[in-house]
Design a protein around this motif. Structure first.
Motif, short mmCIF file in Angstrom:
data_model
loop_
_atom_site.label_atom_id
_atom_site.label_comp_id
_atom_site.label_asym_id
_atom_site.label_seq_id
_atom_site.Cartn_x
_atom_site.Cartn_y
_atom_site.Cartn_z
N THR A 210 30.52 43.37 35.00
CA THR A 210 31.15 42.17 34.46
C THR A 210 30.70 41.96 33.03
N LEU A 214 35.55 39.11 32.10
CA LEU A 214 36.14 40.35 32.59
C LEU A 214 35.24 41.00 33.64
N SER A 215 35.81 41.41 34.75
CA SER A 215 35.07 42.16 35.76
C SER A 215 35.83 43.43 36.11
N THR A 216 35.10 44.51 36.35
CA THR A 216 35.73 45.79 36.67
C THR A 216 35.02 46.43 37.86
N GLU A 234 40.58 51.53 41.26
CA GLU A 234 40.13 50.68 40.17
C GLU A 234 40.62 49.25 40.39
N VAL A 236 40.54 45.59 37.96
CA VAL A 236 40.16 44.87 36.74
C VAL A 236 40.63 43.44 36.87
N TYR A 238 40.57 39.56 34.99
CA TYR A 238 40.25 38.72 33.84
C TYR A 238 40.47 37.27 34.23
N SER A 247 44.49 39.97 38.12
CA SER A 247 43.86 41.18 38.64
C SER A 247 44.86 42.33 38.68
N TYR A 249 45.14 46.48 39.91
CA TYR A 249 44.45 47.48 40.70
C TYR A 249 45.28 48.77 40.77
#
Length: 415
Positions: A210, A214-216, A234, A236, A238, A247, A249
């Motif tokens: 994170t 933003l987190s991934t 994946e 992602v 925000y 999100s 994916y």
């Protein structure tokens, strides 16, 4: 499946698993998942993201029970049990979709999750036999053999050296889609066609990071619990503010998984599931919260490329779109969930129901929870705009009815 979703209210958890693809072979739905799991995985990084994540909730679930476990530190224990009665139209002894009973009762979820989410070394263990519920499929009994590891839905260790970075190894949660395999964490009792075609938990390595809003999450593992390590996932997210988050994916299969691979349910995937275990996916959802109202629109596209060596003779794909809503009536024990969806199969493979079929559906779910006890109901309708290949892929004895109405009454205990 899950229990600790940043999207859930406060520090509540949820898990998302899915009933999958192999339901067509095994007669039972297996799928599960949800942002909760992904965030469960993130461990300490989840806590950092929670400052921005909005609360998505079907009910005001009780907080996890905390126990002091000596050298292990503080453990969070949560779970529950649910079962349901159902009644549906379109059943007959000659129904081409295999729906023989118009009414019945089934156990759905038995869940126990233990996790340590503090300190540099953490872990999560979730035991969950379950069965999913879909339009167009006969409701099936809860099974402990959904995964090759039996009832063990998730089991992974996490190293979290900082508050915004963690690595997890083991049977990890999927990052696809919004819905959970644990029905009391969903706005609706009936799962959507989007959820049906998604991955569930699988073995692999998952990295979470994170940075501000933003987190991934990046995962490499054996997609669809196949034992063949050739799949990347994946996610992602925000978070614009506490009420809005986007999100995206995706899943990419970078190898080939053959028909003799053992996968979900400890059975071989079979030729009929080859497109699933060799598929790629892209999707996204927007999480909007305004007071007691939560709205989540989602779109998703999954496809399998032509591969004659594997028996995929033509390109085939599935498109799905849905809007999920939930409204909590103040501080009362009542909430109201809703779902509207559309799906379309393209090509000669039946991703959901029949090849080349399409349809839309709606569902309304009132829920009541008091302490650790809850009661929920749902009334829903599926309308097939296209019966699909052969023209007899619908409901009723002749397979030509385009509509199915389903009603569900569920009750359970959560802790």
């Amino acid at each position: 499946m899950r229990i600790f979703d940043a999207r859930r209210r406060s520090a509540q958890c949820q898990s998302r698993q899915r009933p999958k693809i192999f339901q067509q072979q095994q007669g039972s739905a297996m799928r599960t998942k949800r942002l909760i799991e992904r965030k469960l995985l993130a461990g300490a990084s989840v806590l950092a993201l929670m400052a921005f994540a909005s609360p998505a909730f079907a009910m005001n679930l009780p907080s996890a029970q905390k126990f002091e476990a000596g050298p292990l530190g503080t453990l969070d224990v949560s779970g529950g049990f649910s079962g349901y009665f159902y009644a549906l139209s379109g059943a007959s002894n000659t129904n081409p979709l295999g729906i023989r009973k118009s009414a019945g009762a089934e156990a759905r979820v038995l869940d126990l999750t233990v996790k340590k989410s503090s300190g540099p070394f953490q872990f999560t263990i979730e035991v969950k036999p379950y069965a999913s519920l879909y339009f167009g499929y006969a409701p099936s009994a809860m099974s402990a053999k959904t995964f090759t590891l039996g009832p063990l839905y998730a089991a992974y260790g996490t190293w979290a050296p900082t508050s915004n970075f963690s690595i997890s190894v083991g049977q990890v949660y999927s990052t696809e889609g919004w819905e959970s395999s644990t029905d009391w964490q969903n706005a609706n009792l009936i799962d959507s066609p989007l959820y049906y075609v998604e991955n569930s938990s699988s073995r692999g390595v998952q990295v979470n990071y994170t940075y501000g809003k933003l987190s991934t999450t990046l995962t490499f593992g054996d997609g669809f619990d196949s034992g063949v390590f050739n799949t990347f996932q994946e996610l992602v997210t925000y978070s614009f503010n506490s009420n809005n988050a986007l999100s995206l994916y995706g899943t990419q299969n970078v190898g080939a998984t053959g028909p003799n691979t053992f996968a979900y349910g400890q059975s071989t995937t079979g030729a009929g599931s080859i497109p699933y275990v060799n598929s790629n996916m892209f999707g996204g959802y927007y999480d909007y919260t305004n007071g007691n109202l939560n709205v989540v629109p989602e779109v998703q596209y999954v496809y399998a490329k032509r591969n004659q060596r594997l028996g995929i003779n033509k390109f085939t794909s599935n498109f799905g779109a849905e809007v999920i809503t939930n409204y909590q009536f103040g501080k009362s024990p009542w909430s109201l969930g809703g779902m509207a969806f559309y799906y379309k199969n393209i090509g000669s493979y039946g991703w959901y129901l029949n090849a080349n079929s399409s349809g839309f559906g709606i569902g309304v779910t009132p829920s009541w929870i008091k302490g650790h006890f809850f009661v929920r109901g749902e009334v829903g309708l599926l309308h097939l705009t296209n019966l699909g290949t052969g023209g007899t892929g619908g409901f009723g004895a002749n397979g030509t009815d385009r509509n199915q109405v389903m009603s569900v009454l569920s009750a359970g205990i959560v802790f």
